[in-house]
Design an enzyme around this catalytic site. Sequence first.
Site, PDB file in Angstrom:
ATOM      1  N   GLY A  16       0.838  -1.202   0.000  1.00  0.00           N
ATOM      2  CA  GLY A  16       0.000   0.000   0.000  1.00  0.00           C
ATOM      3  C   GLY A  16       0.869   1.247   0.000  1.00  0.00           C
ATOM      4  O   GLY A  16       2.098   1.171   0.041  1.00  0.00           O
ATOM      5  N   PHE A  17       0.193   2.367  -0.011  1.00  0.00           N
ATOM      6  CA  PHE A  17       0.913   3.652  -0.050  1.00  0.00           C
ATOM      7  C   PHE A  17       1.819   3.814   1.186  1.00  0.00           C
ATOM      8  O   PHE A  17       3.039   3.984   1.049  1.00  0.00           O
ATOM      9  CB  PHE A  17      -0.134   4.775  -0.174  1.00  0.00           C
ATOM     10  N   ILE A  18       1.262   3.711   2.366  1.00  0.00           N
ATOM     11  CA  ILE A  18       2.091   3.896   3.570  1.00  0.00           C
ATOM     12  C   ILE A  18       3.039   2.711   3.737  1.00  0.00           C
ATOM     13  O   ILE A  18       4.221   2.870   4.040  1.00  0.00           O
ATOM     14  CB  ILE A  18       1.209   4.073   4.834  1.00  0.00           C
ATOM     15  N   ASP A  47       0.256  -8.909   1.221  1.00  0.00           N
ATOM     16  CA  ASP A  47      -0.666  -7.899   0.695  1.00  0.00           C
ATOM     17  C   ASP A  47      -1.566  -8.580  -0.338  1.00  0.00           C
ATOM     18  O   ASP A  47      -1.089  -9.376  -1.151  1.00  0.00           O
ATOM     19  CB  ASP A  47       0.138  -6.775   0.029  1.00  0.00           C
ATOM     20  N   LYS A  64     -12.312   0.251  13.197  1.00  0.00           N
ATOM     21  CA  LYS A  64     -10.930   0.472  13.629  1.00  0.00           C
ATOM     22  C   LYS A  64     -10.853   0.598  15.158  1.00  0.00           C
ATOM     23  O   LYS A  64      -9.881   0.164  15.774  1.00  0.00           O
ATOM     24  CB  LYS A  64     -10.344   1.722  12.954  1.00  0.00           C
ATOM     25  N   GLY A 113      -3.602  -1.917  -2.540  1.00  0.00           N
ATOM     26  CA  GLY A 113      -2.152  -1.817  -2.711  1.00  0.00           C
ATOM     27  C   GLY A 113      -1.783  -2.253  -4.124  1.00  0.00           C
ATOM     28  O   GLY A 113      -2.613  -2.790  -4.847  1.00  0.00           O
ATOM     29  N   TYR A 121     -16.600   2.613   9.554  1.00  0.00           N
ATOM     30  CA  TYR A 121     -15.150   2.459   9.418  1.00  0.00           C
ATOM     31  C   TYR A 121     -14.476   2.818  10.741  1.00  0.00           C
ATOM     32  O   TYR A 121     -13.618   2.085  11.247  1.00  0.00           O
ATOM     33  CB  TYR A 121     -14.648   3.348   8.278  1.00  0.00           C
ATOM     34  N   LEU A 142      -0.696  -3.067   8.794  1.00  0.00           N
ATOM     35  CA  LEU A 142      -1.270  -1.941   8.055  1.00  0.00           C
ATOM     36  C   LEU A 142      -2.418  -2.374   7.153  1.00  0.00           C
ATOM     37  O   LEU A 142      -3.177  -1.530   6.665  1.00  0.00           O
ATOM     38  CB  LEU A 142      -0.198  -1.259   7.170  1.00  0.00           C
TER      39      LEU A 142
END
Length: 328
Positions: free
Chosen positions: A11-13, A32, A154, A37, A150, A77
Amino acid sequence: MKKILITGGAGFIGSHLTELLLTQGHEVYIIDDLSTGSLDNLTHLVDNDHLHITNGRVQNQKILAPLMAGVDEVFHLAASVGVRNIMENLVSSIENNIAGTAAVLEEADKHKIKVLLTSTSEVYGKGTGASSAETDDLRMGETIKTRWSYACSKAMDEYLAFSFYHERGLPVTVARLFNTVGERQSSAYGMVIPRFVDQALKNEPITVYGDGAQSRCFGHVKDVVGALVKLMDHSEAVGQVYNIGNTEEISIKELAEIVVKITGSRSEIVYIPYEKAFKTGFEDAESRRPNIDKIQKLIGYAPTYDIEAIVSAVVAHTRAEEQVAVGV
Ligand code: UDP
């Protein structure tokens, strides 16, 4: 040198975290499912012998168990991300976030592997108008307003992590990430900076939702992943939750103006009512600003990118990618 698993590493992070950990000399394992991603995020790293990528879901125990058995720590993540993406995939997002985290914690617990769970500023819900501190109560909207599912999923991940910590002695740390942005963030899942930059570079209208008075604090991904690694490495972070983000607050209208200025775009800024932008019961958070005293005290966290530096970096990266795409 440690062996480190990153769920959602493509993914991005995750890709920025992968880069940092490889630079520090670690052996990095990624799991992943390439849903949001992409291997494109890792193109510049795939030749590194210390990087090992597995395509699969964390819920798949056959894949996760052997990976987890061999590592020293895990950055979790992998999750459903992006407000637009989540609003369009409500059931699977909730299931994914809760089942995914449960699977990672269960498996980590077998070997008592340290887990850093990335959570989100969304858990603060509507906030209080002031900056949000880790000790604040969480103020979500009514359950009929699907936006908050969401946030709740979390928050439940966080409860689960701390339950493993208290009941079973699993070392866990939770990081609540505020709006995290930077190079390689996709515009496909609704995040505002890549969307505005793409729109500006195409000279298309820049779509501000509502009146644009809502505000956010944007943190650069390199600042954020640096903090994640320091939290993982700090023994006092175990059993604790930390905000990570920038404290400089900016309205979305001002953000649109900065993007126009930095790109030199001919785009006009248009205002789109929320009912048009989203299908069901959408409620935007009016503002979101972290109190970062706790993480500052522990690891001396201080963001190094301001909003102009962030937008400039994203614009430069997006322009370079477009040149590659057209073969310039
Ligand atoms: N936003 C906007 N136009 C867009 C995308 C997002 O005005 O094309 C707004 C969105 O309503 C929110 C802010 O930008 O107020 C940040 O949105 P993002 O999805 O990036 O993050 P989050 O909502 O999670 O803070």
